[in-house]
Design an enzyme around this catalytic site. Structure first.
Site, mmCIF file in Angstrom:
data_model
loop_
_atom_site.group_PDB
_atom_site.id
_atom_site.type_symbol
_atom_site.label_atom_id
_atom_site.label_comp_id
_atom_site.label_asym_id
_atom_site.label_seq_id
_atom_site.Cartn_x
_atom_site.Cartn_y
_atom_site.Cartn_z
ATOM 1 C CB ALA A 1 -0.902 -0.217 1.197
ATOM 2 N NE ARG B 1 4.597 1.259 -7.221
ATOM 3 C CZ ARG B 1 5.493 1.441 -8.197
ATOM 4 N NH1 ARG B 1 6.269 2.120 -8.266
ATOM 5 N NH2 ARG B 1 5.434 0.246 -8.970
ATOM 6 C CB VAL C 1 3.675 -10.180 0.916
ATOM 7 C CG1 VAL C 1 3.101 -9.039 1.286
ATOM 8 C CG2 VAL C 1 3.961 -10.400 -0.634
ATOM 9 C CG ASN D 1 -2.811 -3.964 -3.568
ATOM 10 O OD1 ASN D 1 -3.592 -3.715 -4.691
ATOM 11 N ND2 ASN D 1 -1.747 -3.164 -3.611
ATOM 12 C CE1 TYR E 1 0.710 -8.783 -11.978
ATOM 13 C CE2 TYR E 1 -0.510 -8.933 -13.983
ATOM 14 C CZ TYR E 1 -0.388 -8.224 -12.654
ATOM 15 O OH TYR E 1 -1.239 -7.188 -12.122
ATOM 16 C CE LYS F 1 -1.906 -10.211 -9.787
ATOM 17 N NZ LYS F 1 -2.153 -9.384 -8.458
HETATM 18 N N1 NAD Z 1 -1.988 -1.161 -12.210
HETATM 19 C C1 NAD Z 1 -3.304 -2.145 -12.932
HETATM 20 O O1 NAD Z 1 -3.478 -1.551 -14.036
HETATM 21 C C2 NAD Z 1 -3.586 -3.439 -12.294
HETATM 22 C C3 NAD Z 1 -4.354 -4.123 -13.148
HETATM 23 C C4 NAD Z 1 -4.765 -5.425 -12.888
HETATM 24 C C5 NAD Z 1 -4.473 -5.824 -11.636
HETATM 25 N N2 NAD Z 1 -3.510 -5.192 -10.856
HETATM 26 C C6 NAD Z 1 -3.273 -5.500 -9.435
HETATM 27 O O2 NAD Z 1 -3.449 -4.635 -8.538
HETATM 28 C C7 NAD Z 1 -2.375 -4.630 -7.308
HETATM 29 C C8 NAD Z 1 -1.752 -3.383 -7.298
HETATM 30 O O3 NAD Z 1 -1.406 -2.867 -8.450
HETATM 31 P P1 NAD Z 1 -0.725 -1.548 -8.744
HETATM 32 O O4 NAD Z 1 -0.710 -1.015 -9.931
HETATM 33 O O5 NAD Z 1 -1.063 -0.699 -7.715
HETATM 34 O O6 NAD Z 1 0.953 -1.938 -8.394
HETATM 35 P P2 NAD Z 1 2.341 -1.016 -7.921
HETATM 36 O O7 NAD Z 1 3.250 -1.513 -8.327
HETATM 37 O O8 NAD Z 1 1.832 0.486 -8.145
HETATM 38 O O9 NAD Z 1 2.319 -1.086 -6.234
HETATM 39 C C9 NAD Z 1 2.643 -2.292 -5.717
HETATM 40 C C10 NAD Z 1 2.906 -2.248 -4.205
HETATM 41 O O10 NAD Z 1 3.363 -3.637 -3.756
HETATM 42 C C11 NAD Z 1 4.509 -3.592 -2.905
HETATM 43 N N3 NAD Z 1 5.071 -4.720 -3.052
HETATM 44 C C12 NAD Z 1 5.816 -5.063 -4.116
HETATM 45 N N4 NAD Z 1 6.674 -6.353 -3.852
HETATM 46 C C13 NAD Z 1 6.218 -6.559 -2.352
HETATM 47 C C14 NAD Z 1 6.688 -7.478 -1.396
HETATM 48 N N5 NAD Z 1 7.461 -8.637 -1.863
HETATM 49 N N6 NAD Z 1 6.089 -7.224 -0.261
HETATM 50 C C15 NAD Z 1 5.385 -6.360 0.074
HETATM 51 N N7 NAD Z 1 4.964 -5.410 -0.737
HETATM 52 C C16 NAD Z 1 5.330 -5.638 -1.719
HETATM 53 C C17 NAD Z 1 4.915 -2.149 -3.517
HETATM 54 O O11 NAD Z 1 6.111 -1.759 -2.469
HETATM 55 C C18 NAD Z 1 3.934 -1.425 -3.895
HETATM 56 O O12 NAD Z 1 3.352 -0.706 -2.800
HETATM 57 C C19 NAD Z 1 -1.571 -5.580 -7.857
HETATM 58 O O13 NAD Z 1 -2.088 -7.030 -7.139
HETATM 59 C C20 NAD Z 1 -1.820 -5.653 -9.410
HETATM 60 O O14 NAD Z 1 -1.303 -7.287 -9.906
HETATM 61 C C21 NAD Z 1 -3.014 -3.853 -11.203
#
Ligand code: NAD
Length: 248
Positions: A13, A15, A65, A91, A156, A160
């Site tokens: 969380a 970003r 995580v 997340n 990925y 998912k």
């Molecule tokens: N952005 C999109 O378009 C999109 C689309 C479909 C699904 N998602 C899913 O939504 C979720 C959030 O996506 P986002 O775009 O905000 O991603 P992001 O890359 O902006 O943020 C990811 C977050 O996860 C944290 N993180 C990464 N590795 C970690 C670890 N090992 N332990 C703990 N924290 C960790 C990062 O520090 C960051 O806070 C993800 O599960 C992603 O797969 C995103």
């Protein structure tokens, strides 16, 4: 939606969607606990959240995580701090995109161990307490590419798709304990993850989205909050797609 007094845990969380979820739950009365891997961005996120001047408490911890002991430590600390966990949002995720032929075993393992094993480990740690409380709620973030696949994202997409299977199995396993487990499958959302895509690729994607726009983070937060709320009391094991019609 009213989350007054609820204790909500959100992984990843610092970003993007996770930070947006943290804002949304705080704004609806929850106390939150958030984690991420970078202490600097986590500290920045805490400042951003504090600046909202909302009454809810904010607990932060640096957690990877994919580490069982770090997940357990995080959850145990939240219980010490808040006494209970009402909602867990799995997340946190990463991408390491490339064509399969070029994909290293390390890139496969890294993505699977954060995105899929991470959700398993954090759920396991939290469910121990939710089972005792005979109450709880988990929302897992999956993705449209877990539903339809995507060239260049075998690791990925597999992680998912795995999240959807995990969600269905845990929903069956924990329903008798009054614990609901669901997933949200975003399409393409306006975040750093999608900003990193080439302009050309972004254009191509938009052409295939019937609603002709990327999702706002608030579009995703609305679905997550609905599933986490009592309004969704008879929904478990489901995946809600929030994708502008990209995959129907
Ligand atoms: N952005 C999109 O378009 C999109 C689309 C479909 C699904 N998602 C899913 O939504 C979720 C959030 O996506 P986002 O775009 O905000 O991603 P992001 O890359 O902006 O943020 C990811 C977050 O996860 C944290 N993180 C990464 N590795 C970690 C670890 N090992 N332990 C703990 N924290 C960790 C990062 O520090 C960051 O806070 C993800 O599960 C992603 O797969 C995103």
């Amino acid at each position: 939606m009213d989350f007054k007094g609820k204790k909500v845990v959100i992984t990843g969380a610092s970003r993007g969607i996770g930070l947006g979820l943290a804002k949304a739950f705080l704004a609806n009365g929850a106390d939150i606990a958030i984690c991420a891997t970078s202490p600097d961005t986590l500290a920045k996120a805490k400042e951003t959240l504090k600046a909202l001047n909302l009454p809810g408490k904010i607990y932060t911890q640096k957690v990877d995580v994919s580490s069982a002991s770090e997940c357990e430590d995080f959850i145990n600390n939240i219980i010490k701090e808040y006494g209970q966990i009402d909602v867990l949002i799995n997340n946190a995720a990463v991408t390491k995109d490339t064509l399969l032929i070029r994909m290293s075993e390390q890139d496969w393992d890294k993505v699977l161990s954060i995105n899929l094993k991470g959700a398993f480990l954090m759920s396991k740690a939290a469910l121990k307490y939710m089972m005792k409380a005979r109450s709880g709620n988990i929302v897992n973030m999956t993705s449209v590419v877990g539903q339809m696949g995507n060239g260049g994202q075998a690791n990925y997409s597999a992680s998912k798709a795995g999240i959807i299977g995990l969600t269905k199995s845990l929903a069956r396993e924990f329903a008798s304990r009054n614990i609901r487990i669901n997933a949200v499958a975003p399409g393409f959302v306006k975040t750093e993850m999608t900003a990193a895509l080439k302009e050309e690729t972004q254009k191509e994607i938009l052409e295939n989205i019937p609603l002709k726009r990327f999702a706002e983070i608030t579009d995703i937060a609305s679905a997550v909050m609905f599933l986490a709320s009592d309004d969704a009391g008879y929904i478990t094991g489901q995946t809600i797609s929030v994708n502008g019609g990209l995959y129907i």
